[in-house]
Design a protein around this motif. Structure first.
Motif, PDB file in Angstrom:
ATOM      1  N   LYS A   2       0.693  -1.088  -0.064  1.00 49.56           N
ATOM      2  CA  LYS A   2       0.011  -0.139   0.127  1.00 49.56           C
ATOM      3  C   LYS A   2       0.672   1.282  -0.024  1.00 49.56           C
ATOM      4  O   LYS A   2       0.648   2.142  -0.614  1.00 49.56           O
ATOM      5  N   SER A   3       1.824   1.318   0.685  1.00 45.55           N
ATOM      6  CA  SER A   3       2.774   2.484   0.639  1.00 45.55           C
ATOM      7  C   SER A   3       3.594   2.608  -0.443  1.00 45.55           C
ATOM      8  O   SER A   3       3.592   3.980  -0.733  1.00 45.55           O
ATOM      9  N   ALA A   4       3.881   1.375  -1.163  1.00 43.65           N
ATOM     10  CA  ALA A   4       4.455   1.788  -2.357  1.00 43.65           C
ATOM     11  C   ALA A   4       3.445   2.221  -3.532  1.00 43.65           C
ATOM     12  O   ALA A   4       3.954   3.261  -4.402  1.00 43.65           O
ATOM     13  N   ILE A   5       2.084   1.936  -3.508  1.00 42.14           N
ATOM     14  CA  ILE A   5       1.507   2.291  -4.462  1.00 42.14           C
ATOM     15  C   ILE A   5       0.999   3.620  -4.217  1.00 42.14           C
ATOM     16  O   ILE A   5       0.752   4.484  -5.066  1.00 42.14           O
ATOM     17  N   ASP A   6       0.963   4.195  -2.755  1.00 42.35           N
ATOM     18  CA  ASP A   6       0.652   5.589  -2.579  1.00 42.35           C
ATOM     19  C   ASP A   6       1.750   6.447  -2.983  1.00 42.35           C
ATOM     20  O   ASP A   6       1.561   7.588  -3.504  1.00 42.35           O
ATOM     21  N   ARG A   7       3.056   6.005  -2.973  1.00 47.41           N
ATOM     22  CA  ARG A   7       4.195   6.770  -3.368  1.00 47.41           C
ATOM     23  C   ARG A   7       4.079   6.911  -4.828  1.00 47.41           C
ATOM     24  O   ARG A   7       4.718   7.743  -5.456  1.00 47.41           O
ATOM     25  N   ILE A   8       3.924   5.767  -5.614  1.00 44.34           N
ATOM     26  CA  ILE A   8       3.581   5.566  -6.852  1.00 44.34           C
ATOM     27  C   ILE A   8       2.920   6.837  -7.500  1.00 44.34           C
ATOM     28  O   ILE A   8       3.225   7.660  -8.228  1.00 44.34           O
ATOM     29  N   LEU A   9       1.619   6.669  -7.179  1.00 51.87           N
ATOM     30  CA  LEU A   9       0.649   7.553  -7.380  1.00 51.87           C
ATOM     31  C   LEU A   9       0.675   8.900  -6.980  1.00 51.87           C
ATOM     32  O   LEU A   9       0.658   9.998  -8.077  1.00 51.87           O
ATOM     33  N   GLN A  10       1.369   9.170  -6.052  1.00 56.71           N
ATOM     34  CA  GLN A  10       1.734  10.782  -5.495  1.00 56.71           C
ATOM     35  C   GLN A  10       2.655  11.303  -6.583  1.00 56.71           C
ATOM     36  O   GLN A  10       2.711  12.460  -6.969  1.00 56.71           O
ATOM     37  N   THR A  11       3.839  10.431  -6.702  1.00 55.55           N
ATOM     38  CA  THR A  11       4.887  11.020  -7.516  1.00 55.55           C
ATOM     39  C   THR A  11       4.444  11.208  -9.203  1.00 55.55           C
ATOM     40  O   THR A  11       4.752  12.020  -9.894  1.00 55.55           O
ATOM     41  N   ARG A  27      -4.345  -0.213 -12.732  1.00 54.03           N
ATOM     42  CA  ARG A  27      -3.256  -0.751 -13.421  1.00 54.03           C
ATOM     43  C   ARG A  27      -1.904  -1.047 -12.757  1.00 54.03           C
ATOM     44  O   ARG A  27      -1.312  -1.872 -12.839  1.00 54.03           O
ATOM     45  N   VAL A  28      -1.732   0.231 -11.870  1.00 50.26           N
ATOM     46  CA  VAL A  28      -0.380   0.237 -11.000  1.00 50.26           C
ATOM     47  C   VAL A  28      -0.589  -0.944  -9.891  1.00 50.26           C
ATOM     48  O   VAL A  28       0.350  -1.560  -9.513  1.00 50.26           O
ATOM     49  N   GLU A  29      -1.700  -0.907  -9.270  1.00 51.65           N
ATOM     50  CA  GLU A  29      -2.045  -1.942  -8.098  1.00 51.65           C
ATOM     51  C   GLU A  29      -1.892  -3.321  -8.677  1.00 51.65           C
ATOM     52  O   GLU A  29      -1.415  -3.999  -7.947  1.00 51.65           O
ATOM     53  N   ASN A  30      -2.436  -3.673  -9.942  1.00 56.45           N
ATOM     54  CA  ASN A  30      -2.279  -5.104 -10.437  1.00 56.45           C
ATOM     55  C   ASN A  30      -0.745  -5.355 -10.594  1.00 56.45           C
ATOM     56  O   ASN A  30      -0.325  -6.345 -10.324  1.00 56.45           O
ATOM     57  N   TYR A  31      -0.066  -4.525 -11.285  1.00 50.56           N
ATOM     58  CA  TYR A  31       1.238  -4.583 -11.531  1.00 50.56           C
ATOM     59  C   TYR A  31       2.236  -4.516 -10.238  1.00 50.56           C
ATOM     60  O   TYR A  31       3.075  -5.606 -10.271  1.00 50.56           O
ATOM     61  N   ILE A  32       1.938  -3.946  -9.309  1.00 51.69           N
ATOM     62  CA  ILE A  32       2.636  -4.254  -7.900  1.00 51.69           C
ATOM     63  C   ILE A  32       2.243  -5.446  -7.205  1.00 51.69           C
ATOM     64  O   ILE A  32       3.092  -6.180  -6.688  1.00 51.69           O
TER      65      ILE A  32
END
Length: 71
Positions: A2-11, A27-32
């Motif tokens: 969850k923290s990685a996805i939040d950082r990805i979407l914020q950046t 898409r990014v949630e599925n990939y991660i």
């Protein structure tokens, strides 16, 4: 994860816009999830991989488009 996805979407929202980041969330949630299931646990690596994935998907990571022709 969850923290990685939040950082990805914020950046990614800073690189493009918030609407594009919101549209890319599933898409990014599925990939991660795929990476985590494959054994990756490092949040920093997941973040970088997620950003690279999104940039490749939107075409902004194409070297020729960025002006690099190899010459």
């Amino acid at each position: 994860m969850k923290s990685a996805i939040d950082r990805i979407l914020q950046t990614y929202g800073l690189l493009t816009n918030r609407e594009a980041a919101a549209a890319a969330q599933q898409r990014v949630e599925n990939y991660i999830r795929t990476l985590v299931e494959g054994g990756e646990t490092d949040v920093d690596r997941l973040t970088v991989c997620g950003l690279v994935y999104l940039r490749e998907q939107d075409g902004s990571n194409v070297s020729v488009k960025a002006g690099y022709t190899g010459m």
